[in-house]
Design an enzyme around this catalytic site. Structure first.
Site, short mmCIF file in Angstrom:
data_model
loop_
_atom_site.label_atom_id
_atom_site.label_comp_id
_atom_site.label_asym_id
_atom_site.label_seq_id
_atom_site.Cartn_x
_atom_site.Cartn_y
_atom_site.Cartn_z
N TYR A 177 14.02 -2.86 -3.16
CA TYR A 177 14.51 -3.94 -2.29
C TYR A 177 16.00 -4.20 -2.48
O TYR A 177 16.62 -4.87 -1.66
CB TYR A 177 13.73 -5.24 -2.53
CG TYR A 177 12.28 -5.20 -2.05
CD1 TYR A 177 11.78 -4.07 -1.42
CD2 TYR A 177 11.44 -6.29 -2.21
CE1 TYR A 177 10.47 -4.02 -0.99
CE2 TYR A 177 10.13 -6.24 -1.79
CZ TYR A 177 9.64 -5.11 -1.18
OH TYR A 177 8.35 -5.06 -0.75
N LYS A 232 3.75 5.00 -9.80
CA LYS A 232 3.39 6.19 -9.00
C LYS A 232 4.01 7.39 -9.70
O LYS A 232 4.81 8.16 -9.13
CB LYS A 232 3.92 5.99 -7.57
CG LYS A 232 3.47 7.03 -6.58
CD LYS A 232 2.01 6.96 -6.21
CE LYS A 232 1.63 8.09 -5.29
NZ LYS A 232 0.18 8.30 -5.18
N ASP A 283 -2.05 3.61 -5.99
CA ASP A 283 -3.10 3.78 -4.98
C ASP A 283 -4.47 3.48 -5.58
O ASP A 283 -5.32 2.83 -4.96
CB ASP A 283 -3.06 5.17 -4.32
CG ASP A 283 -2.65 6.28 -5.28
OD1 ASP A 283 -2.35 5.97 -6.46
OD2 ASP A 283 -2.62 7.45 -4.88
N ASP A 292 4.77 -6.61 -4.70
CA ASP A 292 4.72 -7.39 -3.46
C ASP A 292 3.36 -7.18 -2.79
O ASP A 292 2.67 -8.12 -2.39
CB ASP A 292 5.86 -6.91 -2.55
CG ASP A 292 6.09 -7.79 -1.35
OD1 ASP A 292 5.35 -8.78 -1.20
OD2 ASP A 292 6.99 -7.50 -0.56
N ASP A 341 -0.32 -9.78 -3.12
CA ASP A 341 -0.96 -10.34 -1.92
C ASP A 341 -2.42 -9.92 -1.84
O ASP A 341 -3.30 -10.70 -1.49
CB ASP A 341 -0.24 -9.85 -0.65
CG ASP A 341 0.83 -10.83 -0.19
OD1 ASP A 341 1.24 -11.66 -1.02
OD2 ASP A 341 1.23 -10.76 0.98
#
Ligand code: NAD
Length: 367
Positions: free
Chosen positions: A142, A192, A224, A248, A252
């Site tokens: 980001y 990852k 994943d 992020d 959620d």
């Protein structure tokens, strides 16, 4: 007497309604805790745009830097949706996080027993969930440079850069290990690493930090797989540590398991002033109607007592009061519990605060 200076940023929509309940609880806790809370309110988001044509003012940021904690309601209102990026309410929040250097975002996901039916997953999968997502908040993709649009081989092209240095990884990893050591002692670091070199460095540094915390068991999980495990067997998690982008998304996903967004608190910590805020937004659809669930805000105060003020007894009293009120059938409209008593924001806030003060006083009596 211990004095704590709190900057309140009520913001927009339901923000002022829930912040009012937070302030009322802190005032009620002052006496029993022998603490004095001093409040200073500043406009933020749309409220600040209306008054000053900017989403947050430098003098507000400076007041926040000098305070013991910042309590934010929510920012955002439809009337600003078409503003340019620098004149949007959410920009104020990003500026605030950057000004405070809050690199560590904590989002707990805990299922209250009475709300098991409000979860989108089956009761037997979600009951007993109690996990914490630790998300790196000020680095990663980001913020990485270069980022932007360019033309390459005559084609419109865009890129972002995922970058972490070892110091950024080490400081967030330490926060996560410290937290895990105080909870059930298990940390899952999510990355990852089968594809990304950034994740390979992340894994290496997290392994190094693990040596400082022999009482915490560490496991690594690919993002994943983690997304899948959260809906398959969320009870396996205690603390999840991850970078900005994965955090992020995963936070959620984890939060939705627990029912209403009106229940979810958060803390953002760095080396300076901490920021506490509910996870939800300004909910313009119910603003000003005394319908907002104040639990996310009050549970954020429990985190404040736990992580910034070192008063775990106050945190426990708030948590216990929330649970007790829900078990007694009191709730706000968002929870839609068939057999309960539906209350407004103010009434629900007062019930929780009244019970929390009693539980706090009892905890002193039993010491
Ligand atoms: P939202 O969280 O405001 O609302 C989503 C839904 O949940 C709505 O139906 C709302 O009524 C309900 N809801 C949210 N909080 C509730 C509460 N405490 N009690 C009961 N019901 C509640 O998300 P949104 O609608 O996507 O966004 C609205 C505005 O908030 C936008 O401008 C968005 O940019 C902003 N926003 C701000 C923050 C923040 O300040 N941290 C976070 C998310 C969204």
């Amino acid at each position: 007497m211990e004095v704590k200076k709190i900057i309140t940023l009520p913001g927009d929509g339901i923000g002022p309604e829930v912040v009012a309940q937070g302030v009322a609880l802190l005032k009620a806790f002052g006496g029993p805790l022998e603490m004095r809370f001093e409040f200073e309110e500043h406009p933020a988001g749309g409220a600040c745009l209306k008054q000053y044509n900017e989403p947050i003012r430098e003098e507000t940021l400076e007041a926040c830097r000098q305070a013991d904690a910042v309590l934010l309601g929510a920012v955002g209102a439809p009337e600003f949706d078409n503003n340019p990026a620098h004149l949007r309410p959410e920009k104020g929040l990003l500026k605030l996080r950057a000004a405070l250097g809050v690199y560590c975002n904590l989002r707990p996901a805990r299922l209250y027993n009475t709300l098991a039916d409000a979860s989108p997953l089956k009761k037997e999968i979600v009951s007993g969930i109690d996990l914490m997502v630790v998300r790196e908040l000020t680095g990663g993709i980001y913020f990485g440079e270069p980022a932007g649009f360019l033309e390459k081989n005559g084609l419109r092209t865009s890129l972002n850069t995922m970058v972490y240095d070892e110091n950024e990884i080490r400081r967030i990893a330490r926060k996560a290990f410290e937290l895990a050591a105080k909870r059930r002692g298990h940390l899952t670091s999510v990355d990852k690493a089968n594809v990304l070199t950034v994740s390979q460095l992340w894994r290496k540094v997290v392994d190094e930090v693990a040596e400082e915390y022999p009482n915490v068991t560490l496991s690594h999980m690919l993002v994943d797989n983690c997304a899948m495990q959260l809906v398959r067997n969320p009870r396996q998690f205690d603390v999840i540590l991850t970078g900005n982008l994965f955090g992020d998304i995963l936070s959620d996903e984890a939060s939705v398991l627990t029912g209403s967004i009106g229940m979810l608190p958060s803390a953002s910590l760095g080396d300076g002033t901490p920021l506490y805020e509910p996870v939800h937004g300004s909910a313009p659809d119910i603003a000003g109607q005394n319908k907002a669930n104040p639990v996310a805000m009050l549970a954020s105060l429990a985190m404040m007592f736990q992580y910034s003020f070192d008063r775990p007894e106050a945190a426990a009293a708030i948590e216990a009061a929330i649970e007790e009120m829900l078990e007694a059938g009191f709730h706000t409209a968002d929870l839609n519990l068939p057999d309960g008593h539906c209350l407004g924001t103010k009434e629900m806030g007062e019930k929780i605060t009244g019970t929390a003060v009693k539980r706090l006083q009892e905890s002193f009596a039993t010491v």
